[in-house]
Write an enzyme that holds these catalytic residues in place. Sequence first.
Site, PDB file in Angstrom:
ATOM      1  N   GLU A 437       0.842  -1.185   0.000  1.00 61.86           N
ATOM      2  CA  GLU A 437       0.000   0.000   0.000  1.00 61.86           C
ATOM      3  C   GLU A 437       0.884   1.245   0.000  1.00 61.86           C
ATOM      4  OE1 GLU A 437      -1.315  -0.225   4.159  1.00 61.86           O
ATOM      5  OE2 GLU A 437      -1.993   1.838   3.979  1.00 61.86           O
ATOM      6  N   ASP A 510       0.160  -1.538   6.341  1.00 53.05           N
ATOM      7  CA  ASP A 510       0.543  -1.007   7.649  1.00 53.05           C
ATOM      8  C   ASP A 510      -0.144  -1.759   8.777  1.00 53.05           C
ATOM      9  OD1 ASP A 510       2.091   0.914   6.496  1.00 53.05           O
ATOM     10  OD2 ASP A 510       0.540   2.474   6.555  1.00 53.05           O
ATOM     11  N   ASP A 512      -1.858  -0.811  11.163  1.00 56.30           N
ATOM     12  CA  ASP A 512      -2.813   0.063  11.851  1.00 56.30           C
ATOM     13  C   ASP A 512      -4.208  -0.163  11.268  1.00 56.30           C
ATOM     14  OD1 ASP A 512      -2.772   1.216   9.390  1.00 56.30           O
ATOM     15  OD2 ASP A 512      -1.969   3.144  10.041  1.00 56.30           O
ATOM     16  N   ASP A 514      -6.121   1.622   9.258  1.00 56.47           N
ATOM     17  CA  ASP A 514      -6.238   1.817   7.816  1.00 56.47           C
ATOM     18  C   ASP A 514      -5.642   0.640   7.056  1.00 56.47           C
ATOM     19  OD1 ASP A 514      -7.617   4.133   7.815  1.00 56.47           O
ATOM     20  OD2 ASP A 514      -5.843   5.433   7.707  1.00 56.47           O
TER      21      ASP A 514
END
Length: 652
Positions: A437, A510, A512, A514
């Site tokens: 990403e 990631d 996290d 998102d």
Amino acid sequence: MAEERNSEELRELAKEYDASQIQVLEGLEAVRKRPGMYIGSTSKEGLHHLVWEIVDNSIDEALAGFASKIEVSIEEDDSITVVDDGRGIPIDIQEKTGRPAVETVFTVLHAGGKFGGGGYKVSGGLHGVGSSVVNALSTVLDVTVHKEGKAYYQEYHQGQVVEDLKIIGDTDRHGTTVHFIPDPEIFTETTVFEFEKLKTRIRELAFLNRGLKISIEDKRSEKKQKSEYHFEGGIVSYVEYLNKKKTAIFDTPIFTEGEMDNISVEISMQYTSGYETTVLSFANNINTHEGGTHENGFRTTLTRVINDYARKQKLIKENEDNLTGEDVREGLTAVISVKHPDPQFEGQTKTKLGNSEVSGITGRLFSEAFNKFLLENPKVGRIIVEKGIQASKARLAAKRAREMTRRKNPLELSNLPGKLADCSSNDPFQTELFIVEGDSAGGSAKSGRNREFQAILPIRGKILNVEKATMEKILGNEEIRSLFTAMGTGFGADFDVSKARYHKLVIMTDADVDGAHIRTLLLTLCYRYMRPLIEAGYVYFAMPPIYGVKVGNEIKEYIQPGPDQEKELKIALEKHSEGKSKPMIQRYKGLGEMDDHQLWETTMDPERRTIARVKLEDAEDANTVFEMLMGDDVAPRKEFIEENAHYATLDL
Ligand code: TTJ
């Protein structure tokens, strides 16, 4: 169910059953020696299997029309109780053994009425090895039979009779109660039952056996809860349940049932406005994942009836091709349930129905019902045909798209997406494709990788949610096209896993919320449109660290996200606090915060990284998860992502 029979019939049927009908086949000793041979494994699966061995007997009694209610409980000590309101296991003395029939049921392998023929027996189906196996594998098993005014009781320890069957009192009810404690000497992995696991199957049994009342209660402290199921609609309710979060194109699912040569068939189906196909089939309450003759009969007939109808209505012209099976199944949700006195289970996992006579019976029954439906609902008929035509157009578009996606070939490299940083090897067994990403992380990945066998495909921002997009939109989406072109597998009906240019597709996002969301979107894409890749075990999650423990300028240790991340961090900090300079915590919010070298050593280097293989264990449950994640309902989605953002191994 029981109320469907009058008392005369009841007496007639009761006569057919007496103790002498129960056949005695084999001794029990073998079971404790080789439990795996009888229940598949002694792991969590095997443990839960014990419950179904017992419950199946009560289901049989319900199918025979004599029981209407089954109650399953997980007791406080993780033992199980199953209660039904059937006739009660026979207690009379058998000629052959001189023992009460109930004792034989629990102490002799393969004892039970199920081999005597007559009626459908779900026990004795896929695994059905009988209650004696459960007894052999329990420290304690006790049975109470309420019958003809008396309550009878007997107890066994590790399969051995403790004392003779005795009357423990008077009763005005009838039925069988079995309680057992799985033996921890056998179930060494775990003896703890999972409420959810039992609940899912019990709900399924309720759908499959219309009118049956069945409940599951967790009596363990802290977990106390109870779920009760009773579906007057049977598999119609099942179809409605499967379509709960979807838009149906007609109100009530089609339903038909019939019986021939003792084989009963039930079919329910409904079309939705989406593209997804869910056809579930069952034989004697066992999910026939591999399909078989009942499913084939249904599919063939569906295709034929729709094509005949479409031609009659001039919706397909003479010079046009027929719709394919796949075309007419787009958006279809169907449940097929057959009950057969002697089901033959075939296939790798013994979940494919083999009885050849079933396809014709299923086909005839369904053809009649579906033709009638089309006759009575011409508007819906038209929509169904148009849906199929739409699907066929998309299929042809996919074929064209596929013709643009080629296998790796030096002459055709120009067809590969521009953003792909390909590797030099073209041996799919060695090569890996990282979907990354963001451009910056993509940059680090490109310079950090081993370019011999690792390819990088950067994906920008949130990717298209394929659950909510039209086929045109999906096929037109740049990121999705790149992914399919890079993988080389083709699309839709032409998808061919054997053409995969990489045998590892690593989703690297990631650590996290998102990142978790993007990962889910990518997974949805894989699940819906590249499922064979998941099935082949080619899809992975990269697991970038969440913390680095730094001493001076050197990172001494990386901590991966997970339920124990804080504990692990603390341990690492303690471990590295001996030297002069204090250890520092570096928290990685994104892949972009790591330089190329760090990304290589933590996340990409096969020698040091951890990657998690994506599993497709239960398509139905995965659907529910994805539907929750991707449906319109935002609140549960947000909650789920937040709860699971730390878990790199989402078991799909
Ligand atoms: C057999 O023939 C006479 C009448 O009852 C039939 C019978 O066995 N019924 C029956 C068995 N109902 N319930 C069971 C049963 C229930 C549990 C929980 C466990 C076992 C092994 C059997």
